[in-house]
Design an enzyme around this catalytic site. Structure first.
Site, PDB file in Angstrom:
ATOM      1  N   GLY A 213       0.815  -1.211   0.000  1.00  0.00           N
ATOM      2  CA  GLY A 213       0.000   0.000   0.000  1.00  0.00           C
ATOM      3  C   GLY A 213       0.847   1.259   0.000  1.00  0.00           C
ATOM      4  O   GLY A 213       1.921   1.313  -0.603  1.00  0.00           O
ATOM      5  N   SER A 214       0.373   2.248   0.721  1.00  0.00           N
ATOM      6  CA  SER A 214       0.987   3.575   0.648  1.00  0.00           C
ATOM      7  C   SER A 214       2.361   3.672   1.290  1.00  0.00           C
ATOM      8  O   SER A 214       3.052   4.677   1.109  1.00  0.00           O
ATOM      9  CB  SER A 214       0.052   4.609   1.278  1.00  0.00           C
ATOM     10  OG  SER A 214      -1.120   4.759   0.499  1.00  0.00           O
ATOM     11  N   THR A 215       2.793   2.660   2.037  1.00  0.00           N
ATOM     12  CA  THR A 215       4.167   2.709   2.548  1.00  0.00           C
ATOM     13  C   THR A 215       5.172   2.702   1.398  1.00  0.00           C
ATOM     14  O   THR A 215       6.283   3.218   1.530  1.00  0.00           O
ATOM     15  CB  THR A 215       4.465   1.529   3.497  1.00  0.00           C
ATOM     16  OG1 THR A 215       4.263   0.291   2.798  1.00  0.00           O
ATOM     17  CG2 THR A 215       3.560   1.572   4.726  1.00  0.00           C
ATOM     18  N   LYS A 217       5.053   4.450  -1.158  1.00  0.00           N
ATOM     19  CA  LYS A 217       5.221   5.812  -1.670  1.00  0.00           C
ATOM     20  C   LYS A 217       6.575   6.408  -1.273  1.00  0.00           C
ATOM     21  O   LYS A 217       7.080   7.306  -1.948  1.00  0.00           O
ATOM     22  CB  LYS A 217       4.084   6.703  -1.174  1.00  0.00           C
ATOM     23  CG  LYS A 217       2.734   6.334  -1.779  1.00  0.00           C
ATOM     24  CD  LYS A 217       1.577   7.079  -1.129  1.00  0.00           C
ATOM     25  CE  LYS A 217       0.237   6.667  -1.742  1.00  0.00           C
ATOM     26  NZ  LYS A 217      -0.915   7.289  -1.066  1.00  0.00           N
TER      27      LYS A 217
END
Length: 485
Positions: A213-215, A217
């Site tokens: 997921g957004s980790t 990014k």
């Protein structure tokens, strides 16, 4: 001597020679294979004829050996706080092949490692006294992670960024390795554990990559700064909101529709976890540049030993632009282990330098003499520049101070982090995975730690599943334990 007798004599001689050749072949070539065969009980009898060496945590043995009450196996393995350390030790069983550290160092622990032999052992052929395995695990951090995860299905890893020492490896639900040690009772325990749908034997911390997921990014941001796509974390990006994935009519929505994500800077985009920014950023960079950065951090490495072989975290290839955009927010076919995401935070916290992670510091013989020191052999790689690392540290601190990671705040500690909520299942129908990766630095001692936490499943309602709500409190407990003076 007549011809018939002579021929019979030659034939008998050839038979004798054939037997000698076969005996020599079996003794010197097939001997080891036969000795190591799982069906050869002599190996188990020899292994468990006396106590095994021990696995050590902070100076204390978390393994032991005890006399059995009957049969031809004199000793069996025992564990102290077995459930707490199962993801570290694995198990040594009279019935099944050993796993984790028990398996990797089985020759050392049972005394057959050639490095343990003295001159007298070599002359007499006796088995040497077993050696010991000294781990890097910090019992306080291990327990903090285990207790904080509780009945959730998940995993957590903590690393010292400056040394690469792994301070905690936890996978839940766990199991008691002692249930598998006795050949008389191991079968029933094995059937129960392997039939459990929660897969307690799976080491989720090291060997179960899932969408980060957004980790992820953080990796995309590092690639953008290193490539020069953006000069710093406060420069406005070219990021329309909504952003439609190339070649599709699908807008890449943000979790918080009111967040200031249009043309947001990297700092603001991390603070609010703006999907449009990082999806567009991945497309602008192209999959090759994102993959190159991911691989610097350790993705796509199927040879990562800590010394347990970790499953490779994956950044895929052969994607179209829409898929590349999804990869920029840690979706599509991107997967990562908690170990991998802890490595990302560790490198950022350590000025862009990644020290090879390891959870064994030394192995010793029975007298304590060091056979190998893994701390002094840890390698270091410059993943990103110190300038990029400093900027990402600052942006991650904003996430915890004013963004989506406020539950990780600790008094007297500078904390930076990144939340992640990874969708999965057909049409994202299943409960999301909650992630949090972070670093903490004590304001008084300068001591540092990097952690990553994955909560795969909990009792929380779907609407309440978030990295900040479920994973950040676990990371906070771990960081607090690691940095406690």
């Amino acid at each position: 001597m007549n011809k018939t007798i002579r021929r019979a004599s030659v034939f008998c001689l050839l038979l004798v020679l054939a037997l000698l050749v076969r005996a020599t072949w079996v003794q010197f070539y097939d001997g080891k294979a036969l000795a190591d065969d799982n069906d050869n009980r002599r190996g188990a009898i020899e292994t468990y004829s006396r106590p095994l060496g021990n696995i050590i945590v902070a100076g204390n043995a978390i393994t032991g050996s005890t006399r059995t009450k009957g049969g031809d196996l004199a000793y069996k393995r025992t564990y102290t706080d077995g459930r707490l350390y199962a993801a570290v030790t694995g198990y040594a069983s009279q019935a099944y092949a050993p796993t984790q550290l028990e398996g990797i160092y089985q020759d050392l622990l049972n005394g057959t490692d050639t490095r343990l032999k003295t001159v007298l052992d070599t002359l007499t052929g006796e088995r040497a006294d077993p050696g010991n395995v000294l781990t890097t695990i910090d019992p306080a951090v291990q327990k903090a992670a285990y207790d904080a995860l509780g009945d959730k299905k998940g995993a957590a890893v903590a690393i010292d960024p400056k040394t690469g020492r792994i301070l905690a490896v936890v996978s839940t639900p766990s199991y008691d390795p002692s249930s598998l040690t006795d050949a008389n009772t191991a079968g029933a325990a094995w059937q129960r554990l392997t039939a459990d749908q929660d897969k307690p034997l799976t080491n989720r911390a090291l060997r179960q990559p899932l969408p980060p997921g957004s980790t992820f990014k953080l990796v995309v941001a590092a690639a953008a700064l290193e490539d020069g796509l953006y000069k710093n974390v406060d420069e406005h990006t070219d990021s329309p909101n909504p952003y439609t994935l190339p070649g599709t009519v699908r807008p890449l929505a943000n979790e918080n529709a009111s967040a200031p994500c249009e043309n947001a800077s990297i700092r603001v985009a991390l603070q609010y976890s703006c999907n449009n920014v990082f999806g567009k950023m991945a497309v602008d960079l192209g999959q090759d540049k994102v993959r190159a950065m991911a691989e610097k951090f350790g993705f796509n490495d199927d040879t990562l030993d800590v010394p347990v072989r970790a499953y490779a975290s994956v950044y895929p290839s052969g994607m179209d632009k829409a898929q590349t955009g999804l990869s920029g927010i840690g979706q599509f076919d991107v997967t990562a282990t908690p170990l991998q995401m802890a490595m990302v935070s560790a490198a950022i916290a350590n000025g862009g330098k990644l020290v090879s992670p390891h959870m064994v510091s030394q192995i010793t013989d029975s007298g304590g003499d060091v056979l190998h020191d893994y701390d002094t052999g840890a390698s270091t790689q410059q993943i990103v520049s110190s300038s990029t690392a400093e900027q990402l540290q600052s942006a991650m601190e904003t996430v915890v101070r004013d963004g989506t990671g406020t539950n990780a705040q600790i008094d007297g500690v500078t904390v930076g982090g990144k939340t992640g909520t990874a969708q999965h299942g057909e049409n994202n129908s299943k409960t999301p995975y909650a992630w949090f990766t972070s670093f903490g630095k004590s304001d008084s001692t300068g001591k540092e730690v990097a952690v990553a936490v994955l909560v795969e499943q909990s009792d929380a309602a779907r609407s309440e599943v978030s990295g900040n709500g479920l994973a950040a409190p676990v990371a906070k407990a771990m960081m607090r334990a690691a940095l406690k003076s």
